[in-house]
Design an enzyme around this catalytic site. Structure first.
Site, PDB file in Angstrom:
ATOM      1  N   LYS A 192     -10.874   3.638  16.641  1.00  0.00           N
ATOM      2  CA  LYS A 192     -12.240   3.999  16.247  1.00  0.00           C
ATOM      3  C   LYS A 192     -13.167   3.832  17.452  1.00  0.00           C
ATOM      4  O   LYS A 192     -13.416   2.716  17.910  1.00  0.00           O
ATOM      5  CB  LYS A 192     -12.750   3.111  15.114  1.00  0.00           C
ATOM      6  CG  LYS A 192     -14.079   3.633  14.565  1.00  0.00           C
ATOM      7  CD  LYS A 192     -14.847   2.616  13.776  1.00  0.00           C
ATOM      8  CE  LYS A 192     -15.709   1.742  14.621  1.00  0.00           C
ATOM      9  NZ  LYS A 192     -16.802   2.433  15.327  1.00  0.00           N
ATOM     10  N   GLU A 266     -11.675  -8.666  23.418  1.00  0.00           N
ATOM     11  CA  GLU A 266     -12.322  -8.548  24.730  1.00  0.00           C
ATOM     12  C   GLU A 266     -13.807  -8.511  24.450  1.00  0.00           C
ATOM     13  O   GLU A 266     -14.321  -7.513  23.975  1.00  0.00           O
ATOM     14  CB  GLU A 266     -11.887  -7.250  25.429  1.00  0.00           C
ATOM     15  CG  GLU A 266     -10.398  -7.084  25.584  1.00  0.00           C
ATOM     16  CD  GLU A 266      -9.828  -7.919  26.722  1.00  0.00           C
ATOM     17  OE1 GLU A 266     -10.614  -8.529  27.459  1.00  0.00           O
ATOM     18  OE2 GLU A 266      -8.599  -7.966  26.847  1.00  0.00           O
ATOM     19  N   CYS A 300     -19.594  -5.314  30.417  1.00  0.00           N
ATOM     20  CA  CYS A 300     -19.312  -6.642  29.866  1.00  0.00           C
ATOM     21  C   CYS A 300     -19.180  -7.692  30.968  1.00  0.00           C
ATOM     22  O   CYS A 300     -19.572  -8.834  30.802  1.00  0.00           O
ATOM     23  CB  CYS A 300     -18.037  -6.593  29.049  1.00  0.00           C
ATOM     24  SG  CYS A 300     -16.690  -5.827  29.951  1.00  0.00           S
ATOM     25  N   GLU A 397     -26.438 -12.466  26.736  1.00  0.00           N
ATOM     26  CA  GLU A 397     -26.083 -11.204  27.370  1.00  0.00           C
ATOM     27  C   GLU A 397     -27.213 -10.197  27.113  1.00  0.00           C
ATOM     28  O   GLU A 397     -27.588  -9.958  25.970  1.00  0.00           O
ATOM     29  CB  GLU A 397     -24.779 -10.715  26.718  1.00  0.00           C
ATOM     30  CG  GLU A 397     -24.134  -9.583  27.426  1.00  0.00           C
ATOM     31  CD  GLU A 397     -22.839  -9.137  26.740  1.00  0.00           C
ATOM     32  OE1 GLU A 397     -22.757  -9.212  25.501  1.00  0.00           O
ATOM     33  OE2 GLU A 397     -21.935  -8.709  27.460  1.00  0.00           O
TER      34      GLU A 397
HETATM   35  P1  NAD Z   1     -20.308  -4.070  19.049  1.00  0.00           P
HETATM   36  O1  NAD Z   1     -19.541  -5.306  18.849  1.00  0.00           O
HETATM   37  O2  NAD Z   1     -21.592  -3.908  18.334  1.00  0.00           O
HETATM   38  O3  NAD Z   1     -19.449  -2.794  18.634  1.00  0.00           O
HETATM   39  C1  NAD Z   1     -18.175  -2.567  19.169  1.00  0.00           C
HETATM   40  C2  NAD Z   1     -17.373  -1.751  18.186  1.00  0.00           C
HETATM   41  O4  NAD Z   1     -17.176  -2.503  17.008  1.00  0.00           O
HETATM   42  C3  NAD Z   1     -18.025  -0.447  17.749  1.00  0.00           C
HETATM   43  O5  NAD Z   1     -17.026   0.527  17.638  1.00  0.00           O
HETATM   44  C4  NAD Z   1     -18.594  -0.788  16.386  1.00  0.00           C
HETATM   45  O6  NAD Z   1     -18.724   0.318  15.536  1.00  0.00           O
HETATM   46  C5  NAD Z   1     -17.563  -1.740  15.868  1.00  0.00           C
HETATM   47  N1  NAD Z   1     -18.040  -2.680  14.849  1.00  0.00           N
HETATM   48  C6  NAD Z   1     -19.305  -3.112  14.617  1.00  0.00           C
HETATM   49  N2  NAD Z   1     -19.318  -3.980  13.592  1.00  0.00           N
HETATM   50  C7  NAD Z   1     -18.038  -4.117  13.181  1.00  0.00           C
HETATM   51  C8  NAD Z   1     -17.409  -4.873  12.160  1.00  0.00           C
HETATM   52  N3  NAD Z   1     -18.085  -5.703  11.381  1.00  0.00           N
HETATM   53  N4  NAD Z   1     -16.075  -4.766  12.033  1.00  0.00           N
HETATM   54  C9  NAD Z   1     -15.357  -3.968  12.829  1.00  0.00           C
HETATM   55  N5  NAD Z   1     -15.903  -3.207  13.792  1.00  0.00           N
HETATM   56  C10 NAD Z   1     -17.228  -3.283  13.964  1.00  0.00           C
HETATM   57  O7  NAD Z   1     -20.457  -3.927  20.612  1.00  0.00           O
HETATM   58  P2  NAD Z   1     -21.188  -2.788  21.408  1.00  0.00           P
HETATM   59  O8  NAD Z   1     -22.644  -3.007  21.292  1.00  0.00           O
HETATM   60  O9  NAD Z   1     -20.646  -1.457  21.039  1.00  0.00           O
HETATM   61  O10 NAD Z   1     -20.672  -3.079  22.890  1.00  0.00           O
HETATM   62  C11 NAD Z   1     -21.262  -3.969  23.697  1.00  0.00           C
HETATM   63  C12 NAD Z   1     -20.482  -5.270  23.722  1.00  0.00           C
HETATM   64  O11 NAD Z   1     -19.132  -5.035  24.112  1.00  0.00           O
HETATM   65  C13 NAD Z   1     -21.028  -6.230  24.735  1.00  0.00           C
HETATM   66  O12 NAD Z   1     -21.098  -7.515  24.208  1.00  0.00           O
HETATM   67  C14 NAD Z   1     -19.995  -6.164  25.857  1.00  0.00           C
HETATM   68  O13 NAD Z   1     -19.969  -7.312  26.660  1.00  0.00           O
HETATM   69  C15 NAD Z   1     -18.747  -5.955  25.120  1.00  0.00           C
HETATM   70  N6  NAD Z   1     -17.697  -5.373  25.967  1.00  0.00           N
HETATM   71  C16 NAD Z   1     -16.661  -6.169  26.344  1.00  0.00           C
HETATM   72  C17 NAD Z   1     -15.663  -5.662  27.155  1.00  0.00           C
HETATM   73  C18 NAD Z   1     -14.496  -6.530  27.573  1.00  0.00           C
HETATM   74  O14 NAD Z   1     -13.496  -5.988  28.037  1.00  0.00           O
HETATM   75  N7  NAD Z   1     -14.554  -7.840  27.425  1.00  0.00           N
HETATM   76  C19 NAD Z   1     -15.721  -4.348  27.592  1.00  0.00           C
HETATM   77  C20 NAD Z   1     -16.800  -3.561  27.198  1.00  0.00           C
HETATM   78  C21 NAD Z   1     -17.786  -4.101  26.373  1.00  0.00           C
END
Ligand code: NAD
Length: 789
Positions: A192, A266, A300, A397
């Protein structure tokens, strides 16, 4: 304007990339997309859909289906059906598919790059030169792992159906990081993408069909967090792989806690960017540009906490502000801009609110005066200086083009500031002195450390976090294990005892009243409760009394383990090995006595008990042998860099031993954990703890430093709860049943500690590949050291 004027200004005119091909592709789909399930496209939903927006100007690019629970179910079913065949498909055939995918993306690289920039807002220079090339490299690299998987991962098998949920900051790259290793290992997937950036994933679906990937091996479903939640919860999913915020990571830990699903997280970060006085300051300034103004800071692992040696802080800030003023923010499709648009207005507002909060808490704000486009979601490059380490902007962050700066006086202060965060994803260290850089790299708690460089990635090198940045690695061999599970060989070698069995028989021991205490910080300690529990033999005879440990004892034990942790982790592997051999040797000297003791507890034959003692001695020797042999690696990345993958101890580990085999079961957990440099708190068998408790006398005579091994006996479930909930325990292993697994996974959500629960229904867990014990006992740090004269 003269040529001299142009030369002096060096201003760049716009160099727009054409969106024509993307528009054509979108139009060919009537700008409405269904889901990619079982190799075909569902009809776009009329009832439930949402728009995906171009952040550069706020225009709608396409309508996307919000997948329902039944769509999720259909996708998981397709993946399950496909798994039966795909998991048996030879590594060579899987390699050919991955290779074909890489080739196809390469052929359509420009379409992917422009589409990514339009959907996400990132500069075309970055999607064209960084994201898409890395995606291609990832599929090529993993084609290689598929080819050699059978031999390289003997003792492991694919996990099954993988639910993969990714964020919006590197949409196609995160997809590649998830799908490539999963398929290479023989799994099928339901992925997804994030709701703000689904388009390249949908185009990827077309690539899967184009290369003839068997239906159902890859399924792409779109939707927001509700779809993600339904997917992660689906009962027929075997593994959840998530990249995103720590907040959602925690929700997923909770949501999967009651299940045996494998999980990798991650998560977010607040990575330090450390500049020593002897750094090449101009290079470090460019480093900051790459660290925090790459991808509008929506990275991230962005180095968003600038820590500068006080002696050069003013000079460095001056240079940085000057450089910041030259950055150009504008249309992502303009090849001449440095920063594009923020992914969504909501995100832009959040960045702005946090910056204002930082200013209200005393920070000085420097912003690039560059002109921002009037349409779309843009934010200027920003530096907040004079920030207190405890300020919200230094801890949270921001996920935007904002860096906060602080100063330090000594390397140890720099390390303390760098580690002053709940995260541990990455770090960047700038010093021309390799001694300083490597010494600091070792001490910073982060999964990736870049020396004199930043934000460098490659498929051959693992990437992932420590602490609340999650667990699991993506890339390289380390990443492949996330999509594999170790299988017990099932044959437990019984070795004849190498020591002479004495005359005593179990029945003779019943008169011996033993009263071992708890073992905490190298001392025998009375339990805080003041209570003891009676241990009886299988015939009901009184064998002795052991301490009834409670919460306070566990807390004391964790404190002792923490105090010992860094000393033990820094003890040379050679010395750790010596101590482990010594334990084995001293146990051997008392082997007969231990055999008698075990026989009395378990009511088994003395010979069987003796075999257990023999296996326990060997367990110490095996761990000792591995202590200095579980090597790191130097990864072959295309960059001119030595990338060292270093196994590091996890820290303080809780170990929950099974009831049987009581002594061997404990030592099989302890020995590899300690060999890899962890300090441990062990909860021994509840009904048969005497063997392990007796062993502390052996530890006392084997030079084990105080606090490296701590033992708290008592009522297992109550003790496990405290251990699992404890915020200062970094990892927890247990042998037990489903209920114990659920209990541990639930309770460990608070600090996202790594857990490993082994199936204790029989003794087969003892026959897992030994490498799995070692792998579980370490976390990998990848240190990038670029070179070039
Ligand atoms: P997010 O956690 O809001 O969303 C990530 C994904 O999870 C999206 O596809 C979203 O639709 C889904 N999601 C949201 N709520 C959910 C739930 N309750 N259950 C299952 N899935 C759900 O994050 P974001 O705003 O899209 O991305 C930014 C974050 O991602 C930042 O914190 C960043 O640091 C992190 N990130 C980490 C890495 C890494 O490798 N460590 C890489 C890229 C981004």
């Amino acid at each position: 304007m003269t040529v001299a004027d142009i030369y002096n200004q060096m201003s760049l005119g716009p160099a727009p990339e054409s969106p024509a091909q993307v528009k054509q592709w979108l139009d060919s789909h009537q700008r409405r997309f269904g889901l990619y399930i079982n190799g075909t496209w569902t009809r776009p939903s009329d009832e439930s859909h949402f728009s995906t927006i171009n952040p550069a100007d706020g225009s709608t690019l396409a309508e996307i289906t919000q997948a329902s629970d039944s769509d999720v179910d259909a996708a998981v079913r397709a993946a399950r059906m496909a798994y039966a065949e795909w998991s048996k498909t030879s590594g060579h055939v899987r390699a050919r598919f991955l290779y074909a995918i890489a080739r196809q993306i390469q052929k359509h690289a420009r379409l992917f790059a422009v589409l990514e920039s339009m959907d996400n807002g990132k500069p075309i220079r970055e999607s064209r030169d960084i994201d898409i090339p890395l995606v291609i490299r990832h599929f090529y690299h993993h084609a290689g792992w598929a080819q050699i998987a059978d031999r390289e991962f003997a003792g492991y098998q694919s996990v099954g159906v993988c639910a993969q949920i990714i964020p919006w900051n590197f949409p196609l790259l995160m997809l590649a990081w998830k799908i490539a290793p999963a398929l290479a290992a023989g799994n099928t997937v339901v992925l997804k993408p994030a709701e703000w950036t689904p388009l390249t994933a949908l185009l990827f679906g077309e690539i899967c069909s184009a290369v003839g990937l068997p239906s159902g091996v890859v399924n792409i479903i779109t939707g927001d967090g509700r779809t993600g939640a339904a997917l992660a919860k689906h009962a027929d999913v075997d593994k959840v792989a998530f990249t995103g915020s720590t907040e959602v990571g925690r929700i997923l830990r909770q949501a999967t806690a009651d299940t045996p699903k494998k999980l990798s997280l991650e998560l977010g970060g607040k990575s330090p960017f450390v500049v020593f006085a002897d750094a090449d300051l101009d290079a470090a300034v460019e480093g900051v540009v790459d660290a925090v103004w790459f991808n509008q800071g929506q990275v991230c692992c962005a180095g968003t906490r600038l820590l500068v040696d006080e002696r050069i802080a003013i000079d460095f800030e001056r240079r940085l502000v000057r450089r910041m003023h030259t950055l150009r923010v504008g249309d992502p499709l303009d090849k001449a801009i440095d920063m594009g648009a923020i992914v969504a207005e909501r995100q832009r507002q959040r960045i702005d609110e946090l910056v204002k909060l930082g200013i209200s808490q005393g920070a000085t704000c420097h912003q690039s005066p560059c002109a921002l486009p009037t349409n779309g979601f843009y934010y200027p490059p920003t530096l907040l200086s004079n920030v207190e380490p405890s300020a919200v902007v230094a801890q949270e962050e921001i996920f935007g083009p904002v860096i906060v700066s602080m100063t330090f006086r000594t390397p140890s202060e720099a390390i303390a500031l760098a580690n002053n965060t709940r995260y541990g994803l990455a770090a960047s260290i700038w010093s021309q002195n390799i001694d300083t850089a490597l010494d600091v790299a070792k001490q910073i708690k982060a999964g990736v450390v870049w020396i004199n460089s930043t934000n460098v990635f490659d498929a051959a090198s693992g990437f992932g976090g420590y602490r609340e940045s999650g667990f699991g690695r993506e890339g390289g061999r380390e990443g492949m294990y996330e999509y594999l599970k170790a299988v017990p060989s099932g044959t437990l070698a019984t070795t004849a005892p190498s020591f002479a069995l004495g005359e005593l028989r179990a029945s003779h021991l019943t008169g011996i009243d033993r009263t071992p205490k708890l073992y905490i910080g190298g001392k025998q300690v009375r339990p805080d409760s003041g209570y003891s529990r009676v241990i009886t033999s299988s015939t009901g005879a009184h064998l002795g009394e052991v301490g009834e440990g409670n919460r306070k004892d566990i807390r004391n034990a964790v404190e002792a383990a923490r105090a010992a942790a860094s000393g033990w982790a820094n003890t040379t592997a050679h010395n750790r090995a010596q101590i482990l051999y010594y334990i084995g040797e001293n146990l051997y000297a008392r082997a007969n006595e231990f055999a008698q003791l075990l026989a009395s507890q378990r009511g088994v034959s003395v010979l069987h008990a003796a075999q257990q003692v023999e296996a326990t001695i060997q367990a110490w020797f095996t761990a000792a042998a591995w202590a200095d042999k579980y090597d790191g690696a130097v990864h072959h990345t295309p960059q001119r860099a030595v990338v060292m993958a270093l196994p590091e101890p996890i820290g303080v580990m809780g170990l929950v031993a099974p009831d049987a085999p009581s002594l061997l079961g404990s030592v099989a957990l302890m020995a590899p954990a300690i060999a890899m440099g962890n300090s441990v708190v062990v909860i021994p068998s509840e009904s048969a703890p005497l063997g392990l408790l007796e062993l502390y006398q052996v530890f006392d005579t084997s030079d084990v430093p105080a606090g490296v091994i701590n033992i708290v006996s008592g009522q297992r479930n109550a003790l496990v709860k405290t251990l699992a909930e404890h915020g200062d325990v970094d990892g927890l292993w247990a042998v037990g049943d489903n209920a114990l697994r659920q209990h541990i996974q639930q309770a460990s959500t608070s600090n996202l500690k790594r857990t490993w629960v082994l199936d204790g229904s029989d003794e087969r867990w003892l026959t897992l590949p030994y490498s799995e014990f070692l792998r579980q006992a370490v976390q990998w740090k990848n240190v990038w050291v670029p070179y070039g004269a």
